[in-house]
Every structure is written in C-alpha cells, then in structure tokens.
Motif scaffolding. Sequence first.
Motif, short mmCIF file in Angstrom:
data_model
loop_
_atom_site.label_atom_id
_atom_site.label_comp_id
_atom_site.label_asym_id
_atom_site.label_seq_id
_atom_site.Cartn_x
_atom_site.Cartn_y
_atom_site.Cartn_z
N ALA A 1 34.06 33.82 43.42
CA ALA A 1 34.04 32.46 42.89
C ALA A 1 33.48 31.55 43.98
CB ALA A 1 35.43 32.00 42.48
N SER A 2 32.67 30.59 43.61
CA SER A 2 31.96 29.82 44.63
C SER A 2 32.85 28.83 45.37
CB SER A 2 30.76 29.10 44.03
OG SER A 2 31.15 28.24 42.99
N PHE A 3 33.91 28.30 44.71
CA PHE A 3 34.82 27.37 45.40
C PHE A 3 36.14 27.35 44.64
CE2 PHE A 3 32.40 25.03 42.36
CZ PHE A 3 33.20 24.01 41.87
N TYR A 4 37.14 26.65 45.19
CA TYR A 4 38.52 26.83 44.74
C TYR A 4 38.78 26.61 43.24
CZ TYR A 4 43.39 26.28 43.78
OH TYR A 4 44.63 26.39 43.18
N PRO A 5 38.37 25.51 42.61
CA PRO A 5 38.70 25.37 41.19
C PRO A 5 38.22 26.54 40.33
CG PRO A 5 37.97 23.28 42.07
CD PRO A 5 37.71 24.30 43.14
N LEU A 6 37.10 27.13 40.68
CA LEU A 6 36.61 28.29 39.92
C LEU A 6 37.38 29.55 40.29
CD1 LEU A 6 32.77 27.61 39.92
CD2 LEU A 6 34.56 26.79 38.37
N GLN A 7 37.84 29.64 41.53
CA GLN A 7 38.74 30.73 41.92
C GLN A 7 40.02 30.65 41.10
OE1 GLN A 7 40.03 30.52 45.99
NE2 GLN A 7 41.37 32.29 45.82
N TYR A 8 40.56 29.45 40.97
CA TYR A 8 41.79 29.23 40.20
C TYR A 8 41.61 29.70 38.76
CZ TYR A 8 45.37 26.63 37.60
OH TYR A 8 46.39 26.27 36.76
N LEU A 9 40.54 29.27 38.12
CA LEU A 9 40.28 29.68 36.75
C LEU A 9 40.20 31.20 36.62
CD1 LEU A 9 37.53 27.18 35.47
CD2 LEU A 9 39.96 27.18 34.91
N THR A 10 39.44 31.81 37.52
CA THR A 10 39.21 33.25 37.43
C THR A 10 40.49 34.05 37.65
OG1 THR A 10 36.98 32.86 38.28
CG2 THR A 10 37.74 35.13 38.24
N GLU A 11 41.29 33.63 38.61
CA GLU A 11 42.55 34.33 38.88
C GLU A 11 43.52 34.18 37.72
OE1 GLU A 11 42.69 34.20 43.77
OE2 GLU A 11 43.72 32.63 42.62
N LYS A 12 43.62 32.99 37.16
CA LYS A 12 44.54 32.77 36.04
C LYS A 12 44.11 33.55 34.80
CE LYS A 12 47.38 29.78 35.65
NZ LYS A 12 48.86 29.77 35.71
N ILE A 13 42.82 33.64 34.58
CA ILE A 13 42.31 34.32 33.39
C ILE A 13 42.27 35.84 33.59
CG2 ILE A 13 40.26 34.62 31.93
CD1 ILE A 13 39.69 31.60 32.56
N GLY A 14 41.86 36.26 34.77
CA GLY A 14 41.73 37.70 35.03
C GLY A 14 43.04 38.39 35.30
N GLY A 15 44.00 37.66 35.89
CA GLY A 15 45.28 38.27 36.19
C GLY A 15 45.16 39.53 37.02
N GLU A 16 45.89 40.56 36.63
CA GLU A 16 45.91 41.81 37.38
C GLU A 16 44.64 42.62 37.27
OE1 GLU A 16 49.15 44.01 35.76
OE2 GLU A 16 48.09 44.51 33.89
N HIS A 17 43.75 42.21 36.41
CA HIS A 17 42.52 42.96 36.19
C HIS A 17 41.37 42.54 37.09
CE1 HIS A 17 44.41 44.89 32.83
NE2 HIS A 17 44.58 43.74 32.19
N VAL A 18 41.57 41.51 37.91
CA VAL A 18 40.49 41.04 38.77
C VAL A 18 40.96 40.91 40.22
CG1 VAL A 18 39.35 39.78 36.90
CG2 VAL A 18 40.98 38.59 38.38
N THR A 19 40.02 41.10 41.12
CA THR A 19 40.22 40.78 42.54
C THR A 19 39.22 39.69 42.87
OG1 THR A 19 40.92 43.03 43.09
CG2 THR A 19 40.14 41.65 44.90
N VAL A 20 39.71 38.49 43.16
CA VAL A 20 38.85 37.32 43.31
C VAL A 20 38.74 36.90 44.77
CG1 VAL A 20 38.37 34.97 42.52
CG2 VAL A 20 39.61 36.56 41.03
N THR A 21 37.52 36.66 45.21
CA THR A 21 37.25 36.14 46.55
C THR A 21 36.50 34.82 46.41
OG1 THR A 21 37.06 38.37 47.45
CG2 THR A 21 36.13 36.58 48.77
#
Length: 345
Positions: free
Chosen positions: A44-64
Amino acid sequence: MIFMSKRILAAACAAATALALSACSSAPSSEGNASKDGTLTVMASFYPLQYLTEKIGGEHVTVTSLTPAGAEPHDLELSPKTVDALASADAVVYLAGFQAAVDEAIEQQAPKTVIDVSPAAELVEANSSANHPSEDEDEDEAQSGESATEEHADHDHEGHDHEGHDHEGHHHDMSADPHFWLDPVRMASAATLVGDKLAEADPANADTYKANAKALNEELSALGDDLVAKTATCQIKTFVTAHTAFGYLADRTGLTQVGISGLDPDSSPSPARLAEIGQIAKDQGVTTIFTEALIDPKVAQTLADDLGISTAVLDPIESQTDSSKDYAAVMKDNINALTTANNCQ
C-alpha cells in the motif's frame, strides 16, 4: 524503506537450518503469487490505503506500506530494492498522481494487480471551490495579499530525488486535491473498490474480501454521518489548519478551511498570507489554530500567540503517528477537536 543489510542477512541465513535457508534471500522471490505463509502480499502506498487493505484482507493478506510509519507521504522516495520488490508483490494499492515515486515504480515494475483508488475517491479538481483553490490562485494571493477569502498556499510537486538522482521528467503536479480519506464517505467508496479488486486477485477468498469491504463501508459511512451530525450546529464556520489537507472534510460538513500552507505541507506562507489568515481568524471568531504531528508547529503557534488564541491538533492522517490509534480512532479525535474549536453545540 529500511531493509536488513546483506551482511546481517547472510549471517542469519548461515545460522539457520536447511529449511530456513531456503527462505532466506536478499532479493524478493519471484515464484508464485502468495507469500510463504500463503497470504496475498500487498504493498500500500501510504497509511490510509494500508488501513483499508488490512481491514478488508484480514488474515488473507500481508500488507506493507511503502511510506514508513511517521513519515510524510507527499515527497516519498523509494530505494531501488523497494522498487524491485514491487515486481514480486501480488498487488499494490495506491492513489494515482499523489506520489510520483510510486507512480514511477509501478510503471517500471508492472505488478500483477494494480489497484488505483482514485476512481472511487472522486477527487475534486483544484479551483472548483473555496476549499479546493488552484495553485495559481494561491500564488497570486500570497504575493499580493489582496484576497481574504481563498484558503490555499501553493501545491508544488517538483521532481523526486531517488537515491540522489533528480528525475525531473517524472515529477507530478497534481491538479486535484488528493486528501480524499479525510471524508469517511469517500473512504467508504474506496473500501468497496479495494474489496472488489482483491476478490479478483484472489478468487478463493473473494467472498471474505467482499464481506469485509461491505462491513467497513458501513462503518465508515456511519463515521461520516457522525461527522456531519456533530458539526451541524457549529457556531464558527471556519477552521485554520497547518496545511490545506481538509478540503473534503470541510465539504462534507459545510465548513470552510483556511490553510497556513497549501496541499503540499512543505510550501511556506508569505507574511502577507499570514496577515490574511490573521484577519480571517478575527473576522470569523476563530478560537483555535490547528497543528499537525508531521509539521513544525512554530508558524502556527506564533500565529496563535499573535492572535491570543489556542492551538490544537487536527491530524490529516497521511501517516500513522501513534500505533495505538488507527484511522477510525484518529478521525474520531479530529471530530472532537473540530467540534470543540468551532463551538458546536
């Protein structure tokens, strides 16, 4: 981004078992579409998009996040190793046009799944309203000091210096305000888009992504309703911020923001601009000058002292400065700060 040195990495690999050795590498893996624990690897390019991706992906994603915690995202620079890592990521979530270094890296590396949230964000063009003035208007205002109604300093994205090299041919001069995430309703729309795109990238978990996105959309929409409800009775209709990041929030609430600096927080206000802001604050009965964690508060504090009023924090949430508070928590803090400063009953 900060990466482990090759010397330390080699030592760690030498001490590991044969199984661990197979996982130790100084270069990103190019095999498969998932991380070694089976999750989808997303940048994710910056924090608000990291937040979205982590909340939506949950245990199925590893977000940096490409923008380190506590760092200013506007003028992000990427190391060559981080740029290379984009090629092996399963997906990247970004806002096109906001961070030139990210746009350039995506163009070079062509990640498998590229999720641009700008269509869902519905960015507002500069010069479309008082909360989103154009760069030219701001420059004229700062030079002449004639207008007391415009609220922006300039937004100047020059070329980004990557590893000491100035890529002047690749700089971005945004014609729109990028700070959509400060309107929870726009964030809700972005959540739906991210959920749909993750579902396409990982069909096996599509139902989970879409369900999480739907739940997050509802949470963010409720946060937007709360923002509107709590600011509906504000007796003061203007608020002064460290930089003009809050145009979408102002639009949602019907308030007007006045920025000390422009869309780019590195822009500096002229003495004439500060005099204008001071006069606006007096005319509108402003009680508070808002500062930010990532911007030196000296100018804002001096202005507040000169006017005999207070300072408080209004966080643009461009980066996560407190790990104990996520996007939703900081937005609630912002709502409380705004309602207090603007005398909302």
